[in-house]
Write an enzyme that holds these catalytic residues in place. Sequence first.
Site, PDB file in Angstrom:
ATOM      1  CG  ASP A  10      -2.210   0.761   0.954  1.00 22.97           C
ATOM      2  OD1 ASP A  10      -3.251   0.444   1.556  1.00 22.97           O
ATOM      3  OD2 ASP A  10      -2.157   1.697   0.130  1.00 22.97           O
TER       4      ASP A  10
HETATM    5  C1  GLC Z   1      -4.418   4.207  -0.240  1.00 23.50           C
HETATM    6  C2  GLC Z   1      -5.289   2.990   0.064  1.00 23.50           C
HETATM    7  C3  GLC Z   1      -5.273   1.962  -1.030  1.00 23.50           C
HETATM    8  C4  GLC Z   1      -5.089   2.651  -2.375  1.00 23.50           C
HETATM    9  C5  GLC Z   1      -3.694   3.236  -2.387  1.00 23.50           C
HETATM   10  C6  GLC Z   1      -3.426   4.027  -3.677  1.00 23.50           C
HETATM   11  O1  GLC Z   1      -3.825   4.694   0.931  1.00 23.50           O
HETATM   12  O2  GLC Z   1      -5.066   2.319   1.301  1.00 23.50           O
HETATM   13  O3  GLC Z   1      -6.515   1.248  -0.945  1.00 23.50           O
HETATM   14  O4  GLC Z   1      -5.240   1.723  -3.444  1.00 23.50           O
HETATM   15  O5  GLC Z   1      -3.444   4.078  -1.272  1.00 23.50           O
HETATM   16  O6  GLC Z   1      -4.253   5.145  -3.743  1.00 23.50           O
END
Ligand code: GLC
Length: 750
Positions: free
Chosen positions: A276
């Site tokens: 993430d």
């Molecule tokens: C965010 C979320 C994730 C998302 C990623 C990219 O913090 O936790 O679900 O796909 O970052 O935006």
Amino acid sequence: MTQQPSMTSDADVRARVESLLTELTTPEKAGQLTQYFYLGFIRNEVADGAPSQPELVEAALTRGGVGSLLFLMDPAEINRLQRLTIEGNRLDIPALVGFDVIHGFRTIMPVPIAMAASWDPSIIEQGQAVAAREARSVGIHWAFAPMVDLARDPRWGRIIEGAGEDPYLASSVAAAQVRGFQGARLGSAERVVAGPKHFAGYGAALGGRDYDESNISDAELWNTYFPPFKAAIDAGAGTIMSAYMDLNGVPAAGNRWLLSDVLRDRLGFNGFVVSDAQAVHDLVTHHFAADLSDAAGRALHAGNDMEMTFADPAFDHLTAAVEDGRVSVETLDDAVRRVLAIKVRLGLFEEPYVDEDTAAEVLADPAHREVAKMAAQRSAVLLRNEGALLPLAVDQLNSIAVIGPLADSPRDTLGPWVFNYDLAETVTVLDGIKARVGDGVRVEFAPGVRPAQRRYPSMFDMWPDNSPVDPADFDDDDEVAKAVELAASSDVAVVVAGEWQNMIGEGASRCSLELPGRQLELIQAVVATGTPVVLLIMNGRPIDLRWPAEHVPAILDIWYPGTHGGHAVAALLFGDDSPGGKLPFSWPRTGGQVPIIYNHTRSHDPENQGRRYWDIESTPLFPFGYGLSYGRFRYHDLTLSSDSVSPDNTITVSATVTNSSGRAAEEVVQLYLHQRYGTSSRPVRELKGFERVAVEPGASVTVEFTVGPAERSYWSAATHDWVIDASVFDVWVGGDSTAGLQATFTVTPA
Ligand code: GLC
């Protein structure tokens, strides 16, 4: 022109990947495992002379330091950066472009929890196929979806992104989403790679507080939290995103048991794992890794193949980690193989650029809006309909009061996690009612209460639409009085209430489930006028509806219904269609009851399950799987193909549902199972089958389910492995998790 599907065989893929891999240096391999946000669309406040974030990324592109980009939406910009990527590395390897295509790209579908409430895998697949076509048309190759984290505590804001509390429903939804995104096979034209997330157990955040740790027993992990990921993997998902939080004391992004032993060895995943955002950096934040170099080595060793980052990648330290032996070349090469294989399968080497002329036409396709409207109609859940107030008869109405700020807020109608929408074309509830009833009926709007403000800033405030501003001269008491006066002078009042879309989602957990602001007071004042009231709930989590459930005759949960949500709501309000959705979670009476789930064990004194508190009933306000209809359904003739089977055999369960009303409607027929004894306690009921069926007025439909080893096996907390017990089983079939039509069968010892 649509992309030609890449017809690359597994052998071709392997050969192409190996030929690339042998050419790559260690730093170039690390580059392939690095994914950057490209935040060119938001202002970058930087210190004098310091490079902006986009400038940092472009510098990395020119030195072969980037394997993937995210948060790009414009085809020309994507092509420009793709050209920099290809020209920036020796082997002309293109970048993989990812984005949060969660419930639509330009055409916005109902939010994911709403799509789950349709209990209709077909419409879910159609919705994500539309999203995939639109995303691919602008040059996006990969969706960070579906979010398959189960949520059993609705205080957690990201409940909205998933499929609720039940592993069986969530597994069906996850597989349908992956099929919609990827099509028949990875690399299909006009499709994208599906990226289920966040592995795993993210929805069990302590206290429902997003990002807080999850502590989950092995039995809960294997019986509840892992199955939807297994379903997504079995449907062919190309990537998995690891989660932010500590799982049982080890951060998911650095958790080798989770990302290798479980995900690869037990669940059979063979794609690649992306972290993430900043989650590899976070291994230092967690006080798990000593520094970025330690974080990089431990993440890769755990099985986290790609790092998602804004700047200063931890994976810039991978070369050193390999050189000093903390990471083996084999581990590094395996990660690079998995990333390159996806790029080859997608045909990116042959077609790295998107046709900039076709995107506008694809994004404007009216057929996409029709799918969004149908999805919203099939997701709505009818919670109450006393006196059959609904559907409303247009020809008997002269005036309709539409009340509540959410009734006319295009941005809230779309819900969170959307970016490339067109507010001008978004159909609000007010728009939809006006369009449906025509000029013969007076339709007037009154907000009644101010657009409630979030107390804390949201990470999405960088988009101006996400933080509404109250009118400076808004007089609360005066606005309530105006709304009440309008209701009193109308034949019917349609009140829209719920949460603003920036009050739910990531970083948007709540400690209570009450209606924000003065909405309850407004509802009570409108009901007091004596005008019949229809309450529409705009939400992504259950809301404290104890008072409305007693005093408002009709309550329809419309969720955040998407681009054509207003047309869908109007079709349901005026009877062009009947609500057929069912709740994907147990609906608490109050936040003090959470977590509350239907598939708990009997434990002690099961007869008094409803009286576990002295100050409130301990049953939900509305049960899991619940939803009313304009039809009237009766269940009967539950039969089993046998009342006794051996452990590896299957029985067929059939039941009939009759629609005794005068109108056609759809019903979700549900099968629940309970095992009466075994190696460990089993839930009082577990969903093990469902089918949404259309039933003509006066007609009957018989539905069949199979109950075999797959439905009866479970991970035992006693033996710490999968088991199938000889035991006595109860089955119920009905319209929700309190179904009463029951039969029993025995599984005899082998
Ligand atoms: C965010 C979320 C994730 C998302 C990623 C990219 O913090 O936790 O679900 O796909 O970052 O935006």
